[in-house]
Design a protein around this motif. Sequence first.
Motif, PDB file in Angstrom:
ATOM      1  N   ALA A 188      28.309  37.015  40.982  1.00 45.05           N
ATOM      2  CA  ALA A 188      27.476  37.609  39.841  1.00 45.05           C
ATOM      3  C   ALA A 188      28.220  39.099  39.343  1.00 45.05           C
ATOM      4  CB  ALA A 188      26.060  37.856  40.139  1.00 45.05           C
ATOM      5  N   ARG A 189      28.366  39.651  40.546  1.00 49.77           N
ATOM      6  CA  ARG A 189      28.954  41.097  40.657  1.00 49.77           C
ATOM      7  C   ARG A 189      30.509  41.009  39.776  1.00 49.77           C
ATOM      8  NH1 ARG A 189      26.558  41.938  45.565  1.00 49.77           N
ATOM      9  NH2 ARG A 189      28.251  41.346  46.578  1.00 49.77           N
ATOM     10  N   ALA A 190      31.374  40.167  40.105  1.00 50.32           N
ATOM     11  CA  ALA A 190      32.413  39.792  39.461  1.00 50.32           C
ATOM     12  C   ALA A 190      32.478  39.405  37.961  1.00 50.32           C
ATOM     13  CB  ALA A 190      33.174  38.907  40.120  1.00 50.32           C
ATOM     14  N   LEU A 191      31.532  38.598  37.464  1.00 52.71           N
ATOM     15  CA  LEU A 191      31.305  38.455  36.295  1.00 52.71           C
ATOM     16  C   LEU A 191      30.778  39.706  35.522  1.00 52.71           C
ATOM     17  CD1 LEU A 191      30.750  36.272  33.972  1.00 52.71           C
ATOM     18  CD2 LEU A 191      28.430  36.003  34.712  1.00 52.71           C
ATOM     19  N   LEU A 192      29.791  40.679  36.070  1.00 53.31           N
ATOM     20  CA  LEU A 192      29.329  41.794  35.430  1.00 53.31           C
ATOM     21  C   LEU A 192      30.355  42.948  35.216  1.00 53.31           C
ATOM     22  CD1 LEU A 192      25.801  41.787  36.765  1.00 53.31           C
ATOM     23  CD2 LEU A 192      26.421  41.188  34.483  1.00 53.31           C
ATOM     24  N   ARG A 193      31.295  42.949  36.433  1.00 54.15           N
ATOM     25  CA  ARG A 193      32.463  43.850  36.376  1.00 54.15           C
ATOM     26  C   ARG A 193      33.367  43.512  35.244  1.00 54.15           C
ATOM     27  NH1 ARG A 193      32.422  43.507  42.147  1.00 54.15           N
ATOM     28  NH2 ARG A 193      33.848  42.151  41.865  1.00 54.15           N
ATOM     29  N   SER A 194      33.556  42.141  34.912  1.00 57.00           N
ATOM     30  CA  SER A 194      34.461  41.794  33.734  1.00 57.00           C
ATOM     31  C   SER A 194      34.052  42.352  32.568  1.00 57.00           C
ATOM     32  CB  SER A 194      34.604  40.198  33.759  1.00 57.00           C
ATOM     33  OG  SER A 194      33.689  39.707  33.349  1.00 57.00           O
ATOM     34  N   ALA A 195      32.732  42.662  32.442  1.00 57.49           N
ATOM     35  CA  ALA A 195      32.117  43.234  31.096  1.00 57.49           C
ATOM     36  C   ALA A 195      32.072  44.824  30.886  1.00 57.49           C
ATOM     37  CB  ALA A 195      30.697  42.585  30.897  1.00 57.49           C
ATOM     38  N   GLU A 196      32.597  45.607  31.824  1.00 54.42           N
ATOM     39  CA  GLU A 196      32.636  46.829  32.168  1.00 54.42           C
ATOM     40  C   GLU A 196      33.432  47.730  30.790  1.00 54.42           C
ATOM     41  OE1 GLU A 196      33.043  48.316  35.849  1.00 54.42           O
ATOM     42  OE2 GLU A 196      31.380  47.335  36.846  1.00 54.42           O
TER      43      GLU A 196
END
Length: 489
Positions: free
Chosen positions: A97-105
């Motif tokens: 989940a953290r990797a998915l959200l980091r991809s949106a930063e």
Amino acid sequence: MPHLGSTVRPRALAVADRVVIVSASVGAGHDGAAAELERRLVATGFAVDRLDLLDVLPARLGRLVRDGYHRMLVRTPWLYQRIYSSTERAGGGGPLARALLRSAETRLLRALPADTGAVVSTYPGASRVLGSLRLAGRLTVPVLTYLTDFSVHPLWVADGVDVHLALHDVPAAQARAAGARDVRVCGPVADPRFRPVDASGHAAARARFGLPANAPLALLVAGSWGVGPVRQVARELRDCGAAVPVVVCGRNEALAEQLRADGIEHVHGWVDDMPGLMHAADVLVQNAGGLTSLEAFATGLPVASYGCIPGHGLTNASALDEAGVAAWIREPSQLKHVLGELIDGPRGLLQREAGLALFTGEVPETATGTDPHEATDRGPAAETVRVCRAGAGPAAPIAVRRSRAVRPAGLRLALTTALACAVWAGAVGTAVATTDGGPRLIHAIGQHLDLDDTPRAHHGGHESREDHGDHRDPEGMEGHEGHLEARRS
């Protein structure tokens, strides 16, 4: 990138005169709160942009996440409950989940206008993306999280967020327990069409919908997807004799046909005039505890939670009950008695007053005639204005975290793709329950997914409000990120 709405005044804008609201189209409660915040901020003279976090995710993964969530609620609600409970115990999502959200930063940062004065999140995933940008120093304007529900899952509380805005003392206490530092109780927001009416308005609403003039009416809602045991609850409402059920099925046409076959007389699909239906009803029966409950409070309609959906439906029912603004009916044997108290008894009067007090800041003498939108200086929009004009201090983490090595872009993309596949597989894989490895797989998914929210869109058309404004592609805004950071440094 697709962009839910933008409101710009004709005169030149000062830096602090623009607020960006980031929501997500996995829940009409989030979009509905964002729309009303936008309306109120514009009324104070601010320019407002609204963005959808799912549009920022790469490779169109947002749609996959949304569709997977829908399928999970409809087909495997037990799995959603396990995921919700696992992430609650773990204090948040896992590494995927953290990797998915980091991809949106970076994509989200590029989408912010250069004159942004503050950013408000109405979705936990957006709060995590924005908080991470604040902690890294890439975003130097205040970030606020508006907590849209009465219960606060730990995913709502993100490092780097400056201010958390709560509807009531109960969710405020939950947010502080999860580690939020600056939590401010400022009440809910609701479309101004949701307001009390007198007896003539009540009668006119019934006539408009062709409803019985004198019988007590229970408005049964279950989101635009019609999720939960709606058919069973409708039959129980009819059979207990406390009220005539009026059921809103949203886009679930199959459910509407089943209810009509069961002999439920008043069945609606997609409804454009939900304020009118609430004006016609005597009590609201709901199963998720999101925006609909808040709209009922603003209307002066007592609320009962019954047949709740897993996860946030149950935790919201508990929090609403603790706050004294809604009754939680846990057993069918309680249905007739509690509904009778809400419709005709002192319990209903107390709950009407408590619900309206969320908007006015004080308990009104009578429910009828009270304008729940008068106290404009204490709501979340007014608090957003104060934070925006005060500017941002240094971002502080909630807890010290171990540093992680930065993964190559290719690996991050692989992880996000794996996450999206896991969401979809979890939503349709009902056979997992019968396999020997099912419990282990459920636990693993629960540690890695971020799926805390109410279903997309509402049982009524008023929650289908999607303001389609200008569309901008963050990938086409080369150089904007550097300009935004340089201006704020």
